[in-house]
Design a protein around this motif. Sequence first.
Motif, PDB file in Angstrom:
ATOM      1  N   LEU A  68      56.179  18.336  66.068  1.00  0.00           N
ATOM      2  CA  LEU A  68      57.268  18.602  66.937  1.00  0.00           C
ATOM      3  C   LEU A  68      57.988  19.870  66.393  1.00  0.00           C
ATOM      4  O   LEU A  68      57.766  20.081  65.059  1.00  0.00           O
ATOM      5  N   LEU A  78      62.975  20.188  68.629  1.00  0.00           N
ATOM      6  CA  LEU A  78      62.836  18.958  68.907  1.00  0.00           C
ATOM      7  C   LEU A  78      63.135  17.944  67.605  1.00  0.00           C
ATOM      8  O   LEU A  78      63.646  17.082  67.943  1.00  0.00           O
ATOM      9  N   GLY A 101      54.381  16.661  71.174  1.00  0.00           N
ATOM     10  CA  GLY A 101      55.641  16.008  70.620  1.00  0.00           C
ATOM     11  C   GLY A 101      56.333  15.358  71.786  1.00  0.00           C
ATOM     12  O   GLY A 101      56.994  14.320  71.385  1.00  0.00           O
TER      13      GLY A 101
END
Length: 345
Positions: A251, A255, A220
């Motif tokens: 992710l 995030l 990510g």
Amino acid sequence: MITTLELSNVTVFNNARLDFSPGLNVLIGENGTGKSHVLKLGYILLQALAVFKKAGALNEPSLLRTVATHERLTSIFGCSSALLSRNYHAEKTFTLAVTLSDGCRYFFEHGKTNSVYQPGSATTLSTLFIPPKEILSVYKGFRSTLKTRELAFDGTYLDLAEALDLPPFRDETLEAVRPLYEPLEQILHARIEQENGEFFFTPQEGDADARIHAQLAAEGHRKLGMLSYLIKNGSLREGTSLFWDEPEANLNPRLLVKLARVLVELSRHMQIIIATHSLFLLRELEILQETQNLRHARYFGLHFAADGGVEIQQGNSSSDIGDIAALEASLDQSDRYMNLSYGDA
């Protein structure tokens, strides 16, 4: 920037027209509904126009544009362009048309030698496609290998590798784009650097020698680092049309919240067109659209149709795009969980 994309008899689409916002655009649908196809087809047409314009070839015979577009279709999809026809055995032709914000229009019909081009007023065209898999961790030698070997990567990966090959801006030019890349570096607590064909994350504070090789960073983080580097080297800039397939891949929700903020901010400077399966990301973008008064946003729901094709519903909010499979699955899971936890209570 793309304002409309029209598709006829291509891949899963019988007839479809997508009307894009100049800012944020979100496509959501089940697997197999053609989200990636829409992104690729829009990217191919816009990229073709950008290449033609840069080469001063927009006024060349339409046969040259047609051949070049065939080549891009084959490269980006990784198969013969003839196979993209929805009814391949019955009818091998399909049509694509794109209209840009400056009035430019390009119409392409597969199987015909002529294409129709209507010029616009734009002096430059900029576009970029980010596929689901990041390439920072394998970048060294990746570009040259893609050029000389048959690998299971479509042409978007080679295009991305060539975009990453550009060095960052310097001095005043780099400072001018700081508002775009700095939020990404704050999320990463590091800046992304390239050295001898390898990428590193260098901490913003502390020992500069404690930098981390891209292969050791979380995937990510590599995706966000890649986005930062593309801004710093000018591949992503004011007025760019960015196509990003599954930005949410690998992710976590924390995030994703930060990524949504980045996408919304970038959409104030460039056109963002993403395809996603993530209900979480969709909802986060809608929250930001309301709380930050984001005027330019558009949503597209891709649904299987009774004729076996795909239909597209679109509007300025998710309430305009029909039932969302991801939402239905999420609600069903919640019901099953509640029954499991409290069914015997």
